[in-house]
Design an enzyme around this catalytic site. Sequence first.
Site, PDB file in Angstrom:
ATOM      1  CG  ASN A 160      -1.705   1.238   1.395  1.00 22.22           C
ATOM      2  OD1 ASN A 160      -1.757   2.069   0.482  1.00 22.22           O
ATOM      3  ND2 ASN A 160      -2.353   1.394   2.550  1.00 22.22           N
ATOM      4  CE  LYS A 185      -0.014   3.139   4.735  1.00 20.20           C
ATOM      5  NZ  LYS A 185       0.122   3.206   6.183  1.00 20.20           N
ATOM      6  CG  HIS A 213      -5.610   1.824   5.286  1.00 21.69           C
ATOM      7  ND1 HIS A 213      -5.154   2.774   6.160  1.00 21.69           N
ATOM      8  CD2 HIS A 213      -4.609   0.923   5.141  1.00 21.69           C
ATOM      9  CE1 HIS A 213      -3.911   2.468   6.520  1.00 21.69           C
ATOM     10  NE2 HIS A 213      -3.559   1.345   5.913  1.00 21.69           N
ATOM     11  CD  GLU A 256      -3.111  -2.336   7.414  1.00 20.72           C
ATOM     12  OE1 GLU A 256      -2.040  -2.533   6.847  1.00 20.72           O
ATOM     13  OE2 GLU A 256      -3.794  -1.315   7.210  1.00 20.72           O
ATOM     14  N   GLY A 277       3.127   2.539  10.605  1.00 21.62           N
ATOM     15  CA  GLY A 277       4.046   3.656  10.389  1.00 21.62           C
ATOM     16  C   GLY A 277       4.802   4.076  11.642  1.00 21.62           C
TER      17      GLY A 277
HETATM   18  P1  13P Z   1       3.439   0.475   7.553  1.00 20.93           P
HETATM   19  O1  13P Z   1       3.932  -0.806   6.945  1.00 20.93           O
HETATM   20  O2  13P Z   1       4.144   1.699   7.036  1.00 20.93           O
HETATM   21  O3  13P Z   1       3.366   0.411   9.033  1.00 20.93           O
HETATM   22  O4  13P Z   1       1.911   0.649   7.024  1.00 20.93           O
HETATM   23  C1  13P Z   1       1.041  -0.410   7.135  1.00 20.93           C
HETATM   24  C2  13P Z   1      -0.214  -0.089   6.436  1.00 20.93           C
HETATM   25  O5  13P Z   1      -0.968   0.757   6.865  1.00 20.93           O
HETATM   26  C3  13P Z   1      -0.505  -0.799   5.190  1.00 20.93           C
HETATM   27  O6  13P Z   1      -1.800  -0.577   4.768  1.00 20.93           O
END
Ligand code: 13P
Length: 270
Positions: free
Chosen positions: A9, A11, A95, A182, A188
């Site tokens: 992802n 983002k 998400h 998640e 993050g």
């Molecule tokens: P990170 O791997 O940056 O923690 O993000 C995870 C995420 O939100 C994937 O959709």
Amino acid sequence: MRKPVMAGNWKMNCDNDEAKALADGVTARGGQVEDALVILCPPATALTSVFSSIANSNVKLGGQNMYWEEDGAFTGELSAMMLLSCGCEHVIVGHSERRGRFGTMDEADADDLAAVFGDTDATVNRKAKAALAAGLKPIICCGELLGERKGGKTDEVVASQVRAALAGISADETANIIVAYEPVWAIGTGEVCDADEADRVCGMVRATVAEVYSQDVADAMRILYGGSMKPDNVEGLMAKPNIDGGLVGGAALKADSFGALIDAAAASAG
Ligand code: 13P
């Protein structure tokens, strides 16, 4: 058996040139892998260029979000059909960031941003149903805030998100659904969820799916972990029985690190 999945992802990262370069790198590194399903979810502006990069590879394309209407006066939104026309087979829905739930925020902050980004259990369900009806495969996300975890509400929050997302979806349609657990506090932040605990919650999600449908449906469903998954923790996570792959943010933005995650997912197959 459930084929492992490694989904990136991206983002709100990568302009078109960067997206093309990253997709080229991922395709060169893991484009022919057969033992894992590899999915790239770039920003909508880069779907077409990424699709051209992954042609002739096994890598699949996904959107990061969609709206449930087919077309009309919905400025800034994307329909399932539009994603399909860019080459998408998958779409992330619900998400935590689209639900306005970020990092280590508490529940009060979450209410403010929920108004900006807008997803609720009800809209996640509408999006999942519209995706399936159009022939897109939703990756349905769930996960608790840090405050919810500290308050002992993890299972309650996650199970209720899963039940709400699946409402009105038939058992037949579940073959096209992937769920991603998640924990919001792990996204993050660099703070990965302990593998045993991630496995426990993914198992709880599977048990919830079994209650909604049947054990057979639950056994067939791919359930991913997401939240600071990286090359140095992926093996421990992929070794767990209820974790079928990853939904990855930061580590998906470099071909080398995402390639290592693809290798780990493929190695866990069988
Ligand atoms: P990170 O791997 O940056 O923690 O993000 C995870 C995420 O939100 C994937 O959709």
